[in-house]
Design an enzyme around this catalytic site. Structure first.
Site, PDB file in Angstrom:
ATOM      1  N   SER A 279       0.835  -1.215   0.000  1.00 41.95           N
ATOM      2  CA  SER A 279       0.000   0.000   0.000  1.00 41.95           C
ATOM      3  C   SER A 279       0.864   1.257   0.000  1.00 41.95           C
ATOM      4  O   SER A 279       2.047   1.219   0.371  1.00 41.95           O
ATOM      5  CB  SER A 279      -0.882  -0.022   1.262  1.00 41.95           C
ATOM      6  OG  SER A 279      -1.598   1.190   1.413  1.00 41.95           O
TER       7      SER A 279
ATOM      8  N   VAL B  77       6.196  -7.297  10.639  1.00 44.64           N
ATOM      9  CA  VAL B  77       7.570  -6.859  10.936  1.00 44.64           C
ATOM     10  C   VAL B  77       7.855  -6.754  12.428  1.00 44.64           C
ATOM     11  O   VAL B  77       9.007  -6.698  12.839  1.00 44.64           O
ATOM     12  CB  VAL B  77       7.905  -5.505  10.259  1.00 44.64           C
ATOM     13  CG1 VAL B  77       7.819  -5.610   8.745  1.00 44.64           C
ATOM     14  CG2 VAL B  77       7.019  -4.373  10.783  1.00 44.64           C
TER      15      VAL B  77
ATOM     16  N   ASP C 126       4.679  -7.734   3.562  1.00 45.55           N
ATOM     17  CA  ASP C 126       3.571  -6.987   4.177  1.00 45.55           C
ATOM     18  C   ASP C 126       2.676  -7.965   4.914  1.00 45.55           C
ATOM     19  O   ASP C 126       2.608  -9.142   4.555  1.00 45.55           O
ATOM     20  CB  ASP C 126       2.771  -6.249   3.094  1.00 45.55           C
ATOM     21  CG  ASP C 126       2.023  -5.040   3.640  1.00 45.55           C
ATOM     22  OD1 ASP C 126       1.158  -5.210   4.522  1.00 45.55           O
ATOM     23  OD2 ASP C 126       2.315  -3.918   3.185  1.00 45.55           O
TER      24      ASP C 126
ATOM     25  N   TYR D 258       3.514   8.435  17.713  1.00 49.17           N
ATOM     26  CA  TYR D 258       4.031   8.421  16.333  1.00 49.17           C
ATOM     27  C   TYR D 258       5.288   9.288  16.237  1.00 49.17           C
ATOM     28  O   TYR D 258       6.300   8.876  15.674  1.00 49.17           O
ATOM     29  CB  TYR D 258       2.949   8.918  15.374  1.00 49.17           C
ATOM     30  CG  TYR D 258       3.334   8.848  13.910  1.00 49.17           C
ATOM     31  CD1 TYR D 258       3.305   7.640  13.218  1.00 49.17           C
ATOM     32  CD2 TYR D 258       3.705   9.995  13.208  1.00 49.17           C
ATOM     33  CE1 TYR D 258       3.653   7.568  11.870  1.00 49.17           C
ATOM     34  CE2 TYR D 258       4.047   9.934  11.865  1.00 49.17           C
ATOM     35  CZ  TYR D 258       4.017   8.723  11.191  1.00 49.17           C
ATOM     36  OH  TYR D 258       4.356   8.667   9.858  1.00 49.17           O
TER      37      TYR D 258
ATOM     38  N   THR E  39      -1.865   8.924   0.911  1.00 38.82           N
ATOM     39  CA  THR E  39      -1.883   7.450   0.942  1.00 38.82           C
ATOM     40  C   THR E  39      -3.113   7.015   1.734  1.00 38.82           C
ATOM     41  O   THR E  39      -3.748   7.840   2.421  1.00 38.82           O
ATOM     42  CB  THR E  39      -0.639   6.890   1.667  1.00 38.82           C
ATOM     43  OG1 THR E  39      -0.734   7.244   3.054  1.00 38.82           O
ATOM     44  CG2 THR E  39       0.655   7.403   1.083  1.00 38.82           C
TER      45      THR E  39
HETATM   46  N1  LIG Z   1       1.237   9.040   4.562  1.00 41.51           N
HETATM   47  C1  LIG Z   1       1.943   9.986   5.155  1.00 41.51           C
HETATM   48  O1  LIG Z   1       1.503  11.157   5.255  1.00 41.51           O
HETATM   49  C2  LIG Z   1       3.313   9.678   5.693  1.00 41.51           C
HETATM   50  C3  LIG Z   1       4.168  10.762   5.970  1.00 41.51           C
HETATM   51  C4  LIG Z   1       5.435  10.500   6.476  1.00 41.51           C
HETATM   52  C5  LIG Z   1       5.840   9.206   6.686  1.00 41.51           C
HETATM   53  N2  LIG Z   1       4.993   8.159   6.419  1.00 41.51           N
HETATM   54  C6  LIG Z   1       5.471   6.806   6.688  1.00 41.51           C
HETATM   55  O2  LIG Z   1       5.554   6.104   5.459  1.00 41.51           O
HETATM   56  C7  LIG Z   1       5.377   4.715   5.705  1.00 41.51           C
HETATM   57  C8  LIG Z   1       4.314   4.179   4.761  1.00 41.51           C
HETATM   58  O3  LIG Z   1       3.077   4.824   5.091  1.00 41.51           O
HETATM   59  P1  LIG Z   1       1.844   4.928   4.089  1.00 41.51           P
HETATM   60  O4  LIG Z   1       1.299   6.272   4.242  1.00 41.51           O
HETATM   61  O5  LIG Z   1       2.235   4.417   2.770  1.00 41.51           O
HETATM   62  O6  LIG Z   1       0.832   3.933   4.835  1.00 41.51           O
HETATM   63  P2  LIG Z   1      -0.135   2.795   4.287  1.00 41.51           P
HETATM   64  O7  LIG Z   1      -1.022   2.467   5.445  1.00 41.51           O
HETATM   65  O8  LIG Z   1      -0.735   3.157   2.989  1.00 41.51           O
HETATM   66  O9  LIG Z   1       0.867   1.585   4.047  1.00 41.51           O
HETATM   67  C9  LIG Z   1       1.521   0.966   5.125  1.00 41.51           C
HETATM   68  C10 LIG Z   1       1.737  -0.500   4.793  1.00 41.51           C
HETATM   69  O10 LIG Z   1       2.451  -1.080   5.895  1.00 41.51           O
HETATM   70  C11 LIG Z   1       1.855  -2.340   6.194  1.00 41.51           C
HETATM   71  N3  LIG Z   1       2.086  -2.667   7.587  1.00 41.51           N
HETATM   72  C12 LIG Z   1       1.674  -1.978   8.688  1.00 41.51           C
HETATM   73  N4  LIG Z   1       2.049  -2.603   9.795  1.00 41.51           N
HETATM   74  C13 LIG Z   1       2.715  -3.723   9.413  1.00 41.51           C
HETATM   75  C14 LIG Z   1       3.344  -4.782  10.112  1.00 41.51           C
HETATM   76  N5  LIG Z   1       3.342  -4.837  11.449  1.00 41.51           N
HETATM   77  N6  LIG Z   1       3.949  -5.757   9.391  1.00 41.51           N
HETATM   78  C15 LIG Z   1       3.926  -5.731   8.044  1.00 41.51           C
HETATM   79  N7  LIG Z   1       3.335  -4.765   7.319  1.00 41.51           N
HETATM   80  C16 LIG Z   1       2.739  -3.775   8.009  1.00 41.51           C
HETATM   81  C17 LIG Z   1       0.369  -2.144   5.895  1.00 41.51           C
HETATM   82  O11 LIG Z   1      -0.301  -3.391   5.710  1.00 41.51           O
HETATM   83  C18 LIG Z   1       0.413  -1.284   4.645  1.00 41.51           C
HETATM   84  O12 LIG Z   1       0.452  -2.077   3.481  1.00 41.51           O
HETATM   85  C19 LIG Z   1       5.038   4.565   7.181  1.00 41.51           C
HETATM   86  O13 LIG Z   1       6.191   4.216   7.905  1.00 41.51           O
HETATM   87  C20 LIG Z   1       4.572   5.963   7.557  1.00 41.51           C
HETATM   88  O14 LIG Z   1       4.751   6.235   8.925  1.00 41.51           O
HETATM   89  C21 LIG Z   1       3.743   8.371   5.907  1.00 41.51           C
END
Ligand SMILES: NC(=O)c1ccc[n+]([C@@H]2O[C@H](COP(=O)([O-])OP(=O)(O)OC[C@H]3O[C@@H](n4cnc5c(N)ncnc54)[C@H](O)[C@@H]3O)[C@@H](O)[C@H]2O)c1
Length: 236
Positions: free
Chosen positions: A17, A53, A38, A144, A177
């Site tokens: 995702s 993870v 994932d 967070y 996202t």
């Molecule tokens: N979206 C934002 O605004 C943003 C901003 C800064 C940083 N981030 C970081 O980017 C990364 C990705 O976020 P995103 O927005 O794409 O989120 P998302 O929810 O779209 O994707 C996260 C993915 O991680 C997987 N996941 C979650 N916990 C898990 C686990 N314990 N084991 C295996 N897989 C797991 C989920 O199933 C999902 O597919 C994260 O670390 C998030 O903190 C996101």
């Protein structure tokens, strides 16, 4: 055609995702072989190994499977993450809330490095997803923010300790996202009066840190926030 990662072998956690999926697609478009790791299922065209993870046995088994499928490992991207409480005052934040966020966002990244490093080729790269929340904050997301600050410190610690590979992290501001839409609501993203990145924007930052153009960059936290955190408190 971008061929900067031709035949490189790449593992992306959270690849089902959002940013992880964008990274998986970008590496593939640049010629890499990619396996996603994932706990959820991604698109059917993505080779995904299922694991959590935060659990060492689950993660290490999945890494072994991924490395076997790829026939080696050159790049590891840690995107798996959760946001935990959003808009929750500190007095209502429990130790369990904090532990759940740290387990995925910090322990998950440390275990990922621990179990992939022995397989990584010399000159390989690890790129973690941290967040601008490592440096700036909005109220109600203390777990967070703490977790992402820890990812920046983990990045530096591993860059110093792991001498065969580089370790860097990306610290983006809000990215469109499923996570951001679930946390903030669709309207906040679609009608945002602040700049919002795309997952593809972030994937390009990850590919830069994973690739040869960033060869001297190690232990770095790439803060991509449109310059918001650069602004002085002086009202000019
Ligand atoms: N979206 C934002 O605004 C943003 C901003 C800064 C940083 N981030 C970081 O980017 C990364 C990705 O976020 P995103 O927005 O794409 O989120 P998302 O929810 O779209 O994707 C996260 C993915 O991680 C997987 N996941 C979650 N916990 C898990 C686990 N314990 N084991 C295996 N897989 C797991 C989920 O199933 C999902 O597919 C994260 O670390 C998030 O903190 C996101």
């Amino acid at each position: 055609m971008d061929s900067s990662f031709t035949d490189r072998k790449v593992l992306v956690t959270g690849g089902a995702s959002g940013i992880g999926l964008a990274c998986a697609r970008a590496f593939r478009a640049a010629g890499a072989q990619v396996v996603a790791l994932d706990r959820a299922s991604g698109p059917s065209d993505l080779d995904t190994v299922h694991a959590d993870v935060a659990y060492e046995a689950s993660l290490s088994g999945a890494v072994t499977t991924a490395v076997e499928r790829l026939g080696g490992l050159d790049v590891v991207v840690g995107c798996a993450g959760i946001s935990g409480p959003v808009g929750t005052p500190l007095v209502d934040t429990s130790a369990a809330d904090l532990a759940a966020v740290l387990a995925v966002n910090v322990t998950g990244q440390l275990l990922l490095a621990k179990h992939t490093y022995p397989h990584l080729s010399t000159g390989g790269a690890i790129v973690f997803l941290a967040s601008d929340s490592a440096f700036v904050a909005t109220p109600g997301m203390a777990p967070y923010c703490a977790s992402k600050g820890a990812v920046v410190a983990l990045t530096r610690a591993l860059a110093v300790e792991l001498n065969r590979v580089r370790v860097n992290c990306v610290c983006p501001s809000v990215v469109d996202t499923p996570m951001a839409r679930s946390d903030l609501g669709d309207a906040a993203i679609d009608q945002a009066d602040f700049p919002v990145q795309t997952a593809d924007d972030v994937a390009r930052q990850v590919l830069f840190l994973a690739g040869p153009h960033s060869r001297p960059v190690n232990g770095h936290a790439l803060l991509s926030d449109f310059g918001y955190s650069a602004r002085s408190g002086f009202p000019a």
